[in-house]
Design a protein around this motif. Structure first.
Motif, PDB file in Angstrom:
ATOM      1  N   UNK A   1      12.646  -4.898  -6.820  1.00  0.00           N
ATOM      2  CA  UNK A   1      12.022  -5.837  -5.896  1.00  0.00           C
ATOM      3  C   UNK A   1      12.143  -5.355  -4.447  1.00  0.00           C
ATOM      4  N   UNK A   2      13.244  -4.684  -4.120  1.00  0.00           N
ATOM      5  CA  UNK A   2      13.398  -4.147  -2.767  1.00  0.00           C
ATOM      6  C   UNK A   2      12.352  -3.069  -2.508  1.00  0.00           C
ATOM      7  N   UNK A   3      12.156  -2.186  -3.492  1.00  0.00           N
ATOM      8  CA  UNK A   3      11.150  -1.138  -3.347  1.00  0.00           C
ATOM      9  C   UNK A   3       9.749  -1.733  -3.227  1.00  0.00           C
ATOM     10  N   UNK A   4       9.510  -2.818  -3.969  1.00  0.00           N
ATOM     11  CA  UNK A   4       8.202  -3.474  -3.886  1.00  0.00           C
ATOM     12  C   UNK A   4       7.967  -4.005  -2.481  1.00  0.00           C
ATOM     13  N   UNK A   5       9.013  -4.542  -1.868  1.00  0.00           N
ATOM     14  CA  UNK A   5       8.864  -5.059  -0.507  1.00  0.00           C
ATOM     15  C   UNK A   5       8.669  -3.928   0.484  1.00  0.00           C
ATOM     16  N   UNK A   6       9.244  -2.787   0.207  1.00  0.00           N
ATOM     17  CA  UNK A   6       9.023  -1.632   1.075  1.00  0.00           C
ATOM     18  C   UNK A   6       7.581  -1.149   0.927  1.00  0.00           C
ATOM     19  N   UNK A   7       7.025  -1.230  -0.278  1.00  0.00           N
ATOM     20  CA  UNK A   7       5.613  -0.906  -0.467  1.00  0.00           C
ATOM     21  C   UNK A   7       4.761  -1.870   0.341  1.00  0.00           C
ATOM     22  N   UNK A   8       5.140  -3.147   0.301  1.00  0.00           N
ATOM     23  CA  UNK A   8       4.421  -4.166   1.067  1.00  0.00           C
ATOM     24  C   UNK A   8       4.400  -3.810   2.549  1.00  0.00           C
ATOM     25  N   UNK A   9       5.555  -3.421   3.073  1.00  0.00           N
ATOM     26  CA  UNK A   9       5.623  -3.057   4.486  1.00  0.00           C
ATOM     27  C   UNK A   9       4.831  -1.806   4.807  1.00  0.00           C
ATOM     28  N   UNK A  10       4.924  -0.817   3.910  1.00  0.00           N
ATOM     29  CA  UNK A  10       4.205   0.436   4.148  1.00  0.00           C
ATOM     30  C   UNK A  10       2.699   0.205   4.181  1.00  0.00           C
ATOM     31  N   UNK A  11       2.198  -0.627   3.279  1.00  0.00           N
ATOM     32  CA  UNK A  11       0.770  -0.936   3.279  1.00  0.00           C
ATOM     33  C   UNK A  11       0.409  -1.733   4.530  1.00  0.00           C
ATOM     34  N   UNK A  12       1.357  -2.561   4.996  1.00  0.00           N
ATOM     35  CA  UNK A  12       1.104  -3.347   6.200  1.00  0.00           C
ATOM     36  C   UNK A  12       0.831  -2.479   7.413  1.00  0.00           C
ATOM     37  N   UNK A  13       1.406  -1.267   7.423  1.00  0.00           N
ATOM     38  CA  UNK A  13       1.157  -0.352   8.538  1.00  0.00           C
ATOM     39  C   UNK A  13      -0.331  -0.022   8.639  1.00  0.00           C
ATOM     40  N   UNK A  14      -1.024  -0.085   7.501  1.00  0.00           N
ATOM     41  CA  UNK A  14      -2.456   0.216   7.505  1.00  0.00           C
ATOM     42  C   UNK A  14      -3.265  -0.820   8.271  1.00  0.00           C
ATOM     43  N   UNK A  15      -2.623  -1.945   8.642  1.00  0.00           N
ATOM     44  CA  UNK A  15      -3.367  -2.947   9.403  1.00  0.00           C
ATOM     45  C   UNK A  15      -3.826  -2.402  10.748  1.00  0.00           C
ATOM     46  N   UNK A  16      -3.288  -1.241  11.137  1.00  0.00           N
ATOM     47  CA  UNK A  16      -3.750  -0.620  12.373  1.00  0.00           C
ATOM     48  C   UNK A  16      -5.223  -0.246  12.286  1.00  0.00           C
ATOM     49  N   UNK A  17      -5.752  -0.167  11.051  1.00  0.00           N
ATOM     50  CA  UNK A  17      -7.174   0.148  10.868  1.00  0.00           C
ATOM     51  C   UNK A  17      -8.028  -1.109  10.760  1.00  0.00           C
TER      52      UNK A  17
END
Length: 272
Positions: A199-215
């Motif tokens: 679940x921690x890794x899943x939340x890190x995936x969530x954050x990493x994808x959130x970085x794409x909001x710059x687009x």
């Protein structure tokens, strides 16, 4: 702590976020103070969690920390307006929004490094918050111009009437996304006994994808606001259903939180 109690605490954190944002708007003429309030409340809340001797102190600390984000957003918007050239302000704002995702990744790394010593992890978060606040204040090249920022105009009920449908849509979207943000990690952890790392890794995936909001700005401009809203609403609904049906399957769980974060991050970009 049961799921209902955790939900109430998270709701309190969201509420403090909203109240802090309203107060920050009232202090729009003093953005430096607003940023200082953001760093102070977030750092003190994190320290409170780290040293909490009981449930009550823990709950109050989480609510206090939630106010930090409410102060940060308006303060950073003003900092961008007075430090960045007008042509670059939209891009700068989307990068600021994407910073939340990067923060989640860092928090996930801290959780993995401090498994079994979670209080130490919260101390580290408090230190990072304090350093981020200081760095933000030092980056402001327009210190002393607080009085140049005008106070926001008073909002009356009749001014909001034409926005009834968008406001209702925003409330419903926020309520629906709260299911994953509040209980997503708990559901994943419970579905895979003794595998909290998943679940921690899943939340890190969530954050990493959130970085794409710059687009997000380019996506909204390419699709139009109406199309972008409809597609992201459908995507978020699908992500919530998938996570609810198969929280223990890594591929579906990771895909779900990634899709949910990408849609909510796109919504965070300020529309023209």
């Amino acid at each position: 702590m049961g799921s209902a109690t955790a939900g109430f605490i998270q709701a309190g954190s969201f509420l403090s976020f909203c109240l802090a944002a309203v107060l920050a708007l009232r202090l729009a003429a003093r953005p430096t103070l607003v940023v200082m309030c953001a760093g102070t409340t977030a750092a003190l809340g994190s320290i409170g969690v780290a040293v909490a001797p009981n449930f009550a102190v823990l709950a109050v600390s989480v609510v206090l920390a939630g106010a930090g984000a409410g102060f940060a957003t308006p303060g950073l918007v003003t900092f961008i307006e007075r430090n960045i050239a007008p042509a670059r302000q939209e891009s700068a704002q989307t990068i600021v929004n994407a910073g939340t995702g990067a923060g989640i990744v860092v928090a996930g790394i801290l959780m993995l490094l401090t498994v079994g010593h979670w209080r130490l992890g919260w101390v580290a978060i408090a230190a990072l918050v304090a350093m981020a606040a200081v760095a933000t204040l030092r980056a402001d090249r327009s210190a002393g111009r607080d009085r140049a920022v005008g106070r926001p105009s008073r909002v009356r009920a009749r001014d909001l009437a034409p926005l009834a449908l968008p406001i209702a849509a925003a409330v419903l979207a926020g309520a629906s996304s709260a299911a994953i943000w509040t209980f997503g990690r708990s559901v994943m952890a419970a579905s895979r006994t003794r595998e909290e790392t998943c679940s921690i890794l899943a939340w890190m995936v969530l954050g990493a994808i959130g970085v794409l909001s710059a687009t997000a700005r380019k996506i909204v401009q390419a699709w139009s606001l109406r199309t972008a809203w409809n597609l992201t609403s459908l995507a978020m609904a699908g992500a919530t259903i998938v996570l609810g049906l198969a929280p223990g399957i890594p591929f579906s769980a990771y895909s779900s939180v990634a899709l949910c974060c990408s849609t909510t991050s796109h919504r965070s970009w300020p529309s023209p």
